[in-house]
Design an enzyme around this catalytic site. Structure first.
Site, PDB file in Angstrom:
ATOM      1  N   GLY A   1      24.705-105.145  -0.281  1.00 23.25           N
ATOM      2  CA  GLY A   1      25.613-104.789   0.793  1.00 23.25           C
ATOM      3  C   GLY A   1      25.547-103.297   1.062  1.00 23.25           C
ATOM      4  O   GLY A   1      25.088-102.514   0.228  1.00 23.25           O
ATOM      5  N   CYS A   2      26.007-102.880   2.226  1.00 23.55           N
ATOM      6  CA  CYS A   2      25.921-101.469   2.599  1.00 23.55           C
ATOM      7  C   CYS A   2      26.837-100.589   1.748  1.00 23.55           C
ATOM      8  O   CYS A   2      26.405 -99.582   1.183  1.00 23.55           O
ATOM      9  CB  CYS A   2      26.205-101.297   4.083  1.00 23.55           C
ATOM     10  SG  CYS A   2      27.711-102.110   4.678  1.00 23.55           S
ATOM     11  N   TYR A   3      28.116-100.964   1.627  1.00 20.14           N
ATOM     12  CA  TYR A   3      29.022-100.188   0.785  1.00 20.14           C
ATOM     13  C   TYR A   3      28.572-100.180  -0.673  1.00 20.14           C
ATOM     14  O   TYR A   3      28.558 -99.114  -1.312  1.00 20.14           O
ATOM     15  CB  TYR A   3      30.446-100.749   0.866  1.00 20.14           C
ATOM     16  CG  TYR A   3      31.162-100.549   2.179  1.00 20.14           C
ATOM     17  CD1 TYR A   3      31.513 -99.274   2.620  1.00 20.14           C
ATOM     18  CD2 TYR A   3      31.533-101.638   2.960  1.00 20.14           C
ATOM     19  CE1 TYR A   3      32.208 -99.093   3.816  1.00 20.14           C
ATOM     20  CE2 TYR A   3      32.226-101.471   4.150  1.00 20.14           C
ATOM     21  CZ  TYR A   3      32.560-100.202   4.579  1.00 20.14           C
ATOM     22  OH  TYR A   3      33.251-100.024   5.754  1.00 20.14           O
TER      23      TYR A   3
END
Length: 307
Positions: free
Chosen positions: A113-115
């Site tokens: 995921g990006c975060y």
């Protein structure tokens, strides 16, 4: 001989950016379906079985369905959804954390995921080195461009001109928490405060650490040197040698597949902020998928990337 690629979900934001990064690359040929074919299960199944590598840019439920459709084939899969990030038999596609060799040998790879990309890049090396205890009560403050929320959030920000900031995940239990805990090696999930700003792309992930509360003395040099050593050979992750006066995101930012890490420590060494800056559509999504694809195909890791 070219590698056949099928992007399942090619019409979405992540799929479009992946396709853009593959443009002009003679190593690959794309299996392309029109709108009607994408909705036909038999045609999708045939594409999934015909591909050497399938990249899934789908909601979680649809990604699970696509994996089921691909059963019985030799197709290697990169899943950009969150459906398989902590699943058995899947490799977590963060090469800097899990190792390039592991990704290269895998049949099934799940994009981070990006975060979590920002959080894990900062915290995992420090936990592995023993500088941060696994029992520390981690927290994460992060802001992202609205493109990370998919078409619905993109439309909302485009159609609500006064909307400047949105914080969410107020009920806790965010879907990114399992991978953040699993691949950092910490004892429990962090307190996660994600927000969205009125910019199309870009992300800042900020993890505060109270150094004075740690069981041993940890200095700014310890943090900096550990991250420098961990990413010394990385072509994509760069640890800033100095600290800027500010860290900003731009509304008109161009696609970027790198990752910058910053260490900010108080003069008395009592507390720190570990900060990552990335493109949520780059190293946080499409760029990471291309990086994994390159590694899986034995190609230069940064080929086609925006760095």
């Amino acid at each position: 001989m070219t590698t056949k690629i099928f992007i399942d979900g090619a019409a979405g934001t992540t799929g479009l950016e992946i396709r853009d990064r593959l443009t002009g690359r003679e190593e690959f040929s794309l299996i392309v379906l029109d709108d009607a074919q994408r909705k036909d299960e038999a045609t999708r199944k045939d594409a999934l079985h015909s591909a050497d590598v399938a990249i899934l840019c789908l909601p979680d439920a649809a990604a699970i369905e696509a994996v089921q459709l691909a059963e019985g084939s030799d197709t290697r899969i990169i899943d950009a959804s969150s459906a398989h990030r902590v699943a058995d038999d899947w490799t977590y596609g963060f090469p800097e954390i899990v190792g390039q060799d592991h990704v290269a040998q895998s049949q099934l790879v799940s994009n981070p995921g990006c975060y979590p990309t920002g959080f894990l890049a900062l915290v995992t090396p420090l936990v592995r080195a023993g500088l941060l205890p696994t029992s520390y009560p981690f927290s994460v403050n992060a802001v992202s461009g609205y493109s990370g929320g998919g078409n619905a959030l993109i439309d909302r920000f485009n159609n609500e001109p006064n909307l400047a900031f949105r914080t969410y995940g107020l009920a806790h239990g965010h879907k990114h928490l399992p991978e953040m805990q699993t691949y950092s090696g910490i004892d429990g999930p962090p307190v996660f405060s994600p927000s969205v700003i009125a910019a199309h792309r870009g992300m800042v992930v900020d993890t505060p650490i109270v150094l004075s509360a740690l069981p041993g003395r940890v200095t700014s040099s310890d943090l900096q040197n550990t991250l420098n050593e961990f990413y010394a050979s990385s072509p994509l992750v760069k640890v800033a040698s100095g600290l800027p006066s500010e860290i900003t995101l731009s509304q008109g930012a161009e696609p970027w597949d790198g990752l910058e890490l910053f260490v900010s420590v108080a003069a008395d060494q009592s507390h720190a902020r570990l900060i990552a800056r990335l493109d949520n559509l780059g190293k946080g999504a499409s760029g990471a998928a291309i990086q994994n694809l390159n590694i899986m195909c034995g190609l230069p890791e940064t080929a086609g990337l925006r760095i």
